[in-house]
Design a protein around this motif. Structure first.
Motif, PDB file in Angstrom:
ATOM      1  N   ASP A 608      -1.601 -15.823  10.640  1.00 22.48           N
ATOM      2  CA  ASP A 608      -2.928 -15.665  10.021  1.00 22.48           C
ATOM      3  C   ASP A 608      -3.654 -14.450  10.596  1.00 22.48           C
ATOM      4  O   ASP A 608      -4.319 -13.692   9.849  1.00 22.48           O
ATOM      5  CB  ASP A 608      -3.756 -16.921  10.257  1.00 22.48           C
ATOM      6  N   ARG A 611      -2.034 -11.329   9.149  1.00 17.75           N
ATOM      7  CA  ARG A 611      -2.400 -11.198   7.739  1.00 17.75           C
ATOM      8  C   ARG A 611      -3.830 -10.681   7.576  1.00 17.75           C
ATOM      9  O   ARG A 611      -4.090  -9.764   6.762  1.00 17.75           O
ATOM     10  CB  ARG A 611      -2.245 -12.553   7.083  1.00 17.75           C
ATOM     11  N   LYS A 615      -4.839  -7.017   5.915  1.00 17.08           N
ATOM     12  CA  LYS A 615      -5.718  -6.878   4.751  1.00 17.08           C
ATOM     13  C   LYS A 615      -6.909  -5.972   5.055  1.00 17.08           C
ATOM     14  O   LYS A 615      -7.296  -5.128   4.229  1.00 17.08           O
ATOM     15  CB  LYS A 615      -6.202  -8.250   4.318  1.00 17.08           C
ATOM     16  N   LEU A 654      -0.852  -5.935  -1.091  1.00 19.34           N
ATOM     17  CA  LEU A 654      -1.276  -7.325  -0.860  1.00 19.34           C
ATOM     18  C   LEU A 654      -0.223  -8.313  -1.363  1.00 19.34           C
ATOM     19  O   LEU A 654       0.034  -9.348  -0.738  1.00 19.34           O
ATOM     20  CB  LEU A 654      -2.616  -7.587  -1.554  1.00 19.34           C
ATOM     21  N   ALA A 655       0.385  -7.991  -2.540  1.00 19.09           N
ATOM     22  CA  ALA A 655       1.455  -8.854  -3.053  1.00 19.09           C
ATOM     23  C   ALA A 655       2.640  -8.876  -2.086  1.00 19.09           C
ATOM     24  O   ALA A 655       3.283  -9.926  -1.886  1.00 19.09           O
ATOM     25  CB  ALA A 655       1.894  -8.376  -4.433  1.00 19.09           C
ATOM     26  N   GLU A 658       1.627 -11.226   0.777  1.00 15.32           N
ATOM     27  CA  GLU A 658       1.661 -12.626   0.377  1.00 15.32           C
ATOM     28  C   GLU A 658       3.100 -13.125   0.222  1.00 15.32           C
ATOM     29  O   GLU A 658       3.414 -14.278   0.550  1.00 15.32           O
ATOM     30  CB  GLU A 658       0.903 -12.805  -0.946  1.00 15.32           C
ATOM     31  N   ILE A 661       4.411 -13.907   3.669  1.00 13.24           N
ATOM     32  CA  ILE A 661       3.772 -15.079   4.266  1.00 13.24           C
ATOM     33  C   ILE A 661       4.255 -16.359   3.603  1.00 13.24           C
ATOM     34  O   ILE A 661       4.498 -17.383   4.247  1.00 13.24           O
ATOM     35  CB  ILE A 661       2.244 -14.948   4.184  1.00 13.24           C
ATOM     36  N   SER A 662       4.417 -16.319   2.274  1.00 16.87           N
ATOM     37  CA  SER A 662       4.842 -17.535   1.594  1.00 16.87           C
ATOM     38  C   SER A 662       6.269 -17.915   1.970  1.00 16.87           C
ATOM     39  O   SER A 662       6.632 -19.059   1.946  1.00 16.87           O
ATOM     40  CB  SER A 662       4.756 -17.355   0.083  1.00 16.87           C
TER      41      SER A 662
END
Length: 662
Positions: A608, A611, A615, A654-655, A658, A661-662
């Motif tokens: 987190d 991330r 960002k 950003l994609a 993500e 992270i996913s």
């Protein structure tokens, strides 16, 4: 004379014979009465010649004839005699009615012949009662003659009856004798039965007495056995004392040593339970206690000599374990017997001395062996300069862990060959010894972790240590009972005696994870959150913007489709479009490195943090730089195109974040 009815009553005839007898009687009744007598020819002639005649009447001649053998049986029939007598009586009545006076006998004719007494007008006169033929003038003479004939016939019939009666009396006499014999036999059997009953009673009494004597004998045998056992216990003292005080240092190796020690223990328990009943019980108890202590001291001295001899071997690796395992074959039973009897303070001290000697001998060999082997492993991996640092460090750590695990397992197995590990005290002694050996491992690994700053190396070390660590029990399932949880906890505390190894590895792993989390946060701050764009990054951004403008890419989905099919692009265009903003690339790399190397909660916090920092840097630095660099490029673009490229750049990166992270 017996009547027909009396005769039938005295001599009854069965119903089955009556029809045949009646038929025979009817046939015999049709014969002439002269047929019943067959005078022999010689007798007739003789009688005719010699018989005198007086007054025209023949004297009574002697009856020389005899009965017809074929009809002799018929004379004995009462019914036939009665019928014949009735016929003769009828003839007499007819004769009396015909003429009151018989004429003298003339040649060839008589009144009897006229009446049919003579057979068909025979000239022969009838026989008299005496068998002599004579002339009968009156019915009285005939009746007299007939009476004599009847008496003669009755006499013949009575002779047979008398003979039969005599035979019956003889049979009655025999039956009486037989009945007397039967009575005597019955009396004898009664006496024998009484004697048998008396013998049975006497036998039952003897059996009861024998059973009573048998139970008394068994009780006496048991008492004798108990007395013998008690006497045997006291008799054990002399041979046990003689064995324990035998000269030489090999008393413990005698096959009778451990059985003698067991007998000593049994004697002590036996005398303690009967110390007040025996006269010299306290004296024998003291002597057996001395023998017991003597035996334990002999075990101690024998073990110390064996450990000293084993410590003198100059061998490495498995050879030492072979020597110790061979010595444990004979020494192990003695040491376990010592452990079993170490209940008092003095005996526990003897056991403690033996265990200290064992651990001192093992520690003297194990410590330099572990240190040397750990240094050799580190030097072997450091010598491989062509290998990356990560592989060298992780490889050395992996070999260290494997070596220390084998050392702990071998030491635990070797200790169990000599001693029992059932009690907590024994397990604590072994754990302390293995902790001292694992301290060398900790001293070798911990400096490596403290001085390491590379996140990749720390992640590799953490992953390796997690491989060799004991997994904690799963807490996701709460449906287990308390007993099952307790069993799992006990199993987790000691798996093949590697609890000391797992404890040190767990401690080192905890230090490594702390160090990895700290270095990951430092990496986030330096390479993600505070990243500064470099000239190569500026050139790569400009190419990426111009390629997107030239290909009229305005949508992140369109860009993703082109990246998914790079064969539709020129090679240089595909290479430009695949460029990723460095903080995003660093974030993806960090997440990939720490994945599975940290505690779940710690790892989530680090991800987190990375991330969020990525960002912020992307939106605050990267997108603004794209917009400004597009305006200041050699091929100026409009503000709308600049804003579109900045939005596309931020959305695309950003994609990418993500997706990682996913």
């Amino acid at each position: 004379m017996t009547s027909v009815d009396d005769w039938d009553k005295r001599f009854p005839v069965s119903e089955g014979l009556r029809p045949g007898i009646a038929l025979l009687q009817d046939m015999c009744a049709s014969f002439n009465s002269q047929l019943l007598v067959q005078p022999p020819a010689i007798a007739v002639e003789s009688s005719e010649a010699t018989t005198p005649v007086t007054n025209g009447v023949v004297d009574k001649p002697t009856l020389g004839g005899k009965l017809n053998p074929q009809l002799q049986f018929l004379r004995g029939s009462p019914q036939l005699s009665a019928r014949r007598n009735a016929s003769l009586r009828n003839l007499t009545v007819l004769a009396r009615a015909a003429s009151p006076r018989l004429r003298p006998a003339v040649a060839g004719t008589t009144e009897l012949g006229a009446l049919g007494i003579l057979n068909g007008g025979d000239t022969e006169p009838p026989l008299t009662a005496g068998g002599v033929m004579g002339a009968m003038e009156t019915p009285a003479q005939f009746l007299e003659w007939y009476g004599r004939v009847e008496e003669t016939e009755a006499a013949g019939q009575d002779a047979e009856a008398l003979a039969f009666a005599s035979q019956l009396r003889e049979r009655v006499s025999q039956c009486s004798q037989m009945l007397g014999c039967l009575d005597e036999i019955s009396s004898l059997l009664s006496e024998m039965e009484a004697d048998y009953q008396r013998v049975c009673q006497q036998t039952a009494g003897v059996e009861s007495a024998c059973a009573s004597l048998g139970s008394q004998r068994d009780r006496l045998d048991q008492v004798a056995s108990e007395i013998g056992e008690q006497l045997a216990v006291y008799n054990w003292l002399a041979p046990i004392t003689r064995l324990l005080h035998a000269p030489g240092d090999r008393v413990c190796e005698d096959p009778e040593f451990l059985p003698s020690l067991d007998r000593t223990e049994e004697a002590i328990r036996f005398i303690e339970s009967r110390v007040e009943e025996s006269k010299d019980g306290e004296l024998y108890l003291m002597r057996f206690a001395q023998c017991r202590m003597r035996a334990l001291s002999l075990i101690k001295m024998h073990a110390l000599r064996a450990f000293k001899a084993l410590g003198g071997f100059d061998a490495k690796g498995s050879a030492v374990y072979v020597h110790y395992s061979a010595a444990a074959v004979g020494l192990g039973p003695l040491l376990r017997a010592l452990q079993q009897r170490a209940t008092e303070a003095t005996e526990r001290q003897v056991l403690s001395d033996v265990q200290n000697a064992y651990f001192a001998t093992r520690r003297a060999w194990l410590r330099p062996h572990v240190q040397t082997h750990l240094r050799d492993i580190a030097a072997e991996h450091e010598a491989e300069k062509e290998m990356p640092v990560l592989e060298r460090r992780v490889g050395a750590l992996r070999d260290w862990c494997a070596f220390m695990m084998a050392v702990c397992a071998d030491e635990c197995r070797l200790y169990r060959d000599f001693f029992n590990c059932e009690s907590d005290g024994e397990a604590g002694l072994l754990r302390s010894f293995l902790d001292s050996a694992m301290t060398l491992f900790h001293e070798q690994v911990r400096p490596l972790i403290i001085h390491e700053s590379d996140v990749a190396v720390l992640a590799g070390i953490s992953l390796t240590l997690m491989t060799y660590s004991r997994l904690p029990p799963s807490s996701s399932e709460d449906d287990g009972t308390e007993e099952e949880e307790e069993e799992e906890k006990e199993e987790a505390e000691d798996v093949d005696g590697l609890d000391a190894f797992y404890a040190v590895v767990g401690q080192v792993l905890e230090d490594t994870q702390h160090r990895l989390a700290y270095k990951a946060q430092s990496f986030i701050r330096a390479n993600i959150g505070s990243y500064r764009i470099t000239p190569p990054d500026t050139e790569a951004m400009a190419k990426w913007v111009h390629v997107c403008l030239r290909l009229r890419i305005a949508d992140p989905a369109q860009l993703s489709a082109l990246l998914g099919a790079p064969e539709d692009l020129l090679p240089e265009d595909a290479e430009c479009l695949q460029w990723i903003y460095p903080p995003v690339d660093n974030c993806r790399w960090l997440i990939a490195q720490i994945d599975g190397c940290l505690d779940y909660e710690v790892q989530s916090g680090v991800v987190d943090e990375a991330r969020t920092a990525c960002k912020q840097n992307l939106l605050g630095t990267g997108a603004r730089f794209v917009r400004d660099s597009s305006i200041k490029s050699e091929n100026p673009i409009t503000d709308a195109e600049s804003e579109l490229m900045a939005h596309l750049f931020a959305t695309h990166n950003l994609a990418a974040i993500e997706g990682v992270i996913s």
